[in-house]
Design a protein around this motif. Structure first.
Motif, mmCIF file in Angstrom:
data_model
loop_
_atom_site.group_PDB
_atom_site.id
_atom_site.type_symbol
_atom_site.label_atom_id
_atom_site.label_comp_id
_atom_site.label_asym_id
_atom_site.label_seq_id
_atom_site.Cartn_x
_atom_site.Cartn_y
_atom_site.Cartn_z
ATOM 1 N N GLN A 258 15.759 14.141 15.588
ATOM 2 C CA GLN A 258 16.284 12.840 15.994
ATOM 3 C C GLN A 258 17.063 12.889 17.288
ATOM 4 O O GLN A 258 17.493 13.955 17.745
ATOM 5 C CB GLN A 258 17.194 12.287 14.896
ATOM 6 C CG GLN A 258 18.407 13.164 14.600
ATOM 7 C CD GLN A 258 19.295 12.568 13.528
ATOM 8 O OE1 GLN A 258 20.267 11.872 13.820
ATOM 9 N NE2 GLN A 258 18.961 12.862 12.271
ATOM 10 N N MET B 67 17.257 7.710 16.399
ATOM 11 C CA MET B 67 15.821 7.701 16.660
ATOM 12 C C MET B 67 15.208 8.952 16.029
ATOM 13 O O MET B 67 15.586 10.070 16.365
ATOM 14 C CB MET B 67 15.553 7.676 18.171
ATOM 15 C CG MET B 67 14.084 7.545 18.532
ATOM 16 S SD MET B 67 13.845 7.566 20.329
ATOM 17 C CE MET B 67 14.766 6.091 20.810
ATOM 18 N N THR B 68 14.293 8.765 15.089
ATOM 19 C CA THR B 68 13.678 9.890 14.387
ATOM 20 C C THR B 68 12.156 9.772 14.433
ATOM 21 O O THR B 68 11.605 8.817 14.974
ATOM 22 C CB THR B 68 14.115 9.941 12.912
ATOM 23 O OG1 THR B 68 13.452 8.889 12.189
ATOM 24 C CG2 THR B 68 15.620 9.783 12.769
ATOM 25 N N THR C 224 22.078 0.404 7.970
ATOM 26 C CA THR C 224 20.723 0.888 8.261
ATOM 27 C C THR C 224 19.867 1.055 7.010
ATOM 28 O O THR C 224 18.724 1.507 7.089
ATOM 29 C CB THR C 224 20.787 2.235 9.006
ATOM 30 O OG1 THR C 224 21.473 3.190 8.190
ATOM 31 C CG2 THR C 224 21.525 2.085 10.320
ATOM 32 N N PRO D 133 16.298 -0.352 21.598
ATOM 33 C CA PRO D 133 16.248 1.032 22.103
ATOM 34 C C PRO D 133 15.025 1.813 21.643
ATOM 35 O O PRO D 133 14.742 2.895 22.165
ATOM 36 C CB PRO D 133 17.535 1.660 21.520
ATOM 37 C CG PRO D 133 18.391 0.512 21.116
ATOM 38 C CD PRO D 133 17.454 -0.565 20.722
ATOM 39 N N PHE D 134 14.298 1.266 20.653
ATOM 40 C CA PHE D 134 13.204 2.024 20.040
ATOM 41 C C PHE D 134 11.813 1.528 20.442
ATOM 42 O O PHE D 134 10.813 2.045 19.960
ATOM 43 C CB PHE D 134 13.326 1.954 18.513
ATOM 44 C CG PHE D 134 14.672 2.384 18.013
ATOM 45 C CD1 PHE D 134 14.995 3.722 17.906
ATOM 46 C CD2 PHE D 134 15.632 1.440 17.673
ATOM 47 C CE1 PHE D 134 16.233 4.119 17.451
ATOM 48 C CE2 PHE D 134 16.887 1.830 17.230
ATOM 49 C CZ PHE D 134 17.194 3.170 17.119
ATOM 50 N N LYS E 28 4.900 6.465 19.269
ATOM 51 C CA LYS E 28 4.594 6.911 17.900
ATOM 52 C C LYS E 28 3.388 6.174 17.325
ATOM 53 O O LYS E 28 2.598 6.755 16.566
ATOM 54 C CB LYS E 28 5.834 6.741 17.006
ATOM 55 C CG LYS E 28 6.913 7.782 17.280
ATOM 56 C CD LYS E 28 8.047 7.704 16.280
ATOM 57 C CE LYS E 28 8.985 6.574 16.576
ATOM 58 N NZ LYS E 28 10.173 6.592 15.673
ATOM 59 N N LEU F 131 21.852 7.847 18.288
ATOM 60 C CA LEU F 131 22.198 6.593 18.944
ATOM 61 C C LEU F 131 23.194 5.865 18.051
ATOM 62 O O LEU F 131 23.265 6.138 16.847
ATOM 63 C CB LEU F 131 20.960 5.719 19.143
ATOM 64 C CG LEU F 131 19.881 6.239 20.102
ATOM 65 C CD1 LEU F 131 18.646 5.349 20.023
ATOM 66 C CD2 LEU F 131 20.403 6.283 21.527
ATOM 67 N N ALA G 296 9.703 4.266 22.238
ATOM 68 C CA ALA G 296 9.373 5.342 21.298
ATOM 69 C C ALA G 296 8.396 4.854 20.232
ATOM 70 O O ALA G 296 7.512 5.602 19.803
ATOM 71 C CB ALA G 296 10.648 5.870 20.647
ATOM 72 N N THR G 297 8.550 3.603 19.810
ATOM 73 C CA THR G 297 7.646 3.045 18.795
ATOM 74 C C THR G 297 6.227 2.942 19.334
ATOM 75 O O THR G 297 5.254 3.229 18.618
ATOM 76 C CB THR G 297 8.144 1.665 18.335
ATOM 77 O OG1 THR G 297 9.434 1.811 17.732
ATOM 78 C CG2 THR G 297 7.191 1.054 17.320
ATOM 79 N N THR H 41 9.273 7.125 11.065
ATOM 80 C CA THR H 41 8.325 6.015 10.974
ATOM 81 C C THR H 41 6.890 6.515 11.138
ATOM 82 O O THR H 41 5.979 6.040 10.462
ATOM 83 C CB THR H 41 8.634 4.931 12.020
ATOM 84 O OG1 THR H 41 8.596 5.502 13.338
ATOM 85 C CG2 THR H 41 10.007 4.324 11.772
ATOM 86 N N HIS I 246 4.700 -0.518 11.712
ATOM 87 C CA HIS I 246 5.994 -0.442 12.403
ATOM 88 C C HIS I 246 6.726 -1.778 12.338
ATOM 89 O O HIS I 246 7.959 -1.817 12.198
ATOM 90 C CB HIS I 246 5.782 -0.013 13.862
ATOM 91 C CG HIS I 246 5.841 1.461 14.061
ATOM 92 N ND1 HIS I 246 4.821 2.204 14.603
ATOM 93 C CD2 HIS I 246 6.828 2.361 13.775
ATOM 94 C CE1 HIS I 246 5.160 3.477 14.656
ATOM 95 N NE2 HIS I 246 6.374 3.602 14.152
#
Length: 206
Positions: A50, A58-59, A112, A176-177, A184, A53, A180-181, A62, A149
């Motif tokens: 990760q 962020m890992t 979360t 922020p993701f 991924k 943040l 990255a999403t 997912t 997602h």
């Protein structure tokens, strides 16, 4: 010839083709336990890879959740993610923020916690779609992984917005993701396409 084609078409998921189930209750139980343990272990490992943040780390979780649902199917995929969530509820440090945040049932009530419920929902959705063949073509698997997602974010932002305005929840829990999403999602698509391509090629070779 027709028998071989039928044998290849019968399994409804990638895992069903790679490790076929049998009409044997003991074998089926062992197979399910092995796949669930492996899947929950991968989820734990992906939680620890990760980037820290505020609020939501962020890992790679997912990505792993979507792949588990897509390869296992909705029953086994859902059971695998449920096992992972049960491990966390029992106090095992399997979640992204554990430690330093204590594990246990209270983690699900944290800001979360919605993302965890989203993992289960996404695995079920991915499994249902995969069993209907959505994981076998580029266009459909792209739609499928994007939906997966989106499901996770819907659940995550819903709970996060209970403790802060939605605009802030979006700022800390989604914005922020985005990049990255996308990465991924593309990786999940590539992995599923490659897996099916190799599986089909090996099946044709036999």
């Amino acid at each position: 010839m027709s028998t071989g084609a039928t044998a290849l078409a019968t399994p409804s998921t990638l895992m069903g083709l790679l490790w076929p189930a049998r009409n044997d209750a003991r074998f089926a139980a062992i197979r399910a336990v092995v796949l669930m343990v492996v899947g929950s272990a991968l989820l734990t490992l992906s939680a620890k890879v990760q980037v820290s943040l505020p609020y939501v780390p962020m890992t790679m979780q997912t990505l792993v959740v979507l792949l588990i649902g897509a390869t296992y199917g909705w029953r086994l995929g859902g059971a695998t993610v449920a096992l992972y969530l049960m491990q966390g509820a029992m106090g095992m440090p399997v979640f992204a923020n554990t430690p330093p945040m204590p594990a246990g049932i209270g983690y699900f009530a944290s800001p979360t916690g919605g993302f965890l419920f989203g993992f289960l929902a996404a695995a079920l959705v991915m499994g249902v779609m995969a069993e209907r063949g959505w994981d076998r073509s580029l266009l459909r698997v792209t739609v499928m992984m994007s939906i997966g997602h989106a499901v996770i974010f819907v659940f995550g932002l819903a709970q996060l917005s209970l403790v802060m305005p939605f605009a802030k929840a979006w700022t800390v829990g989604a914005a922020p993701f985005v990049a990255a999403t996308i990465v991924k999602t593309a990786l999940a698509i590539a992995l599923m396409q490659a897996a099916w391509s190799i599986t089909r090629r090996n099946g044709s070779a036999r």
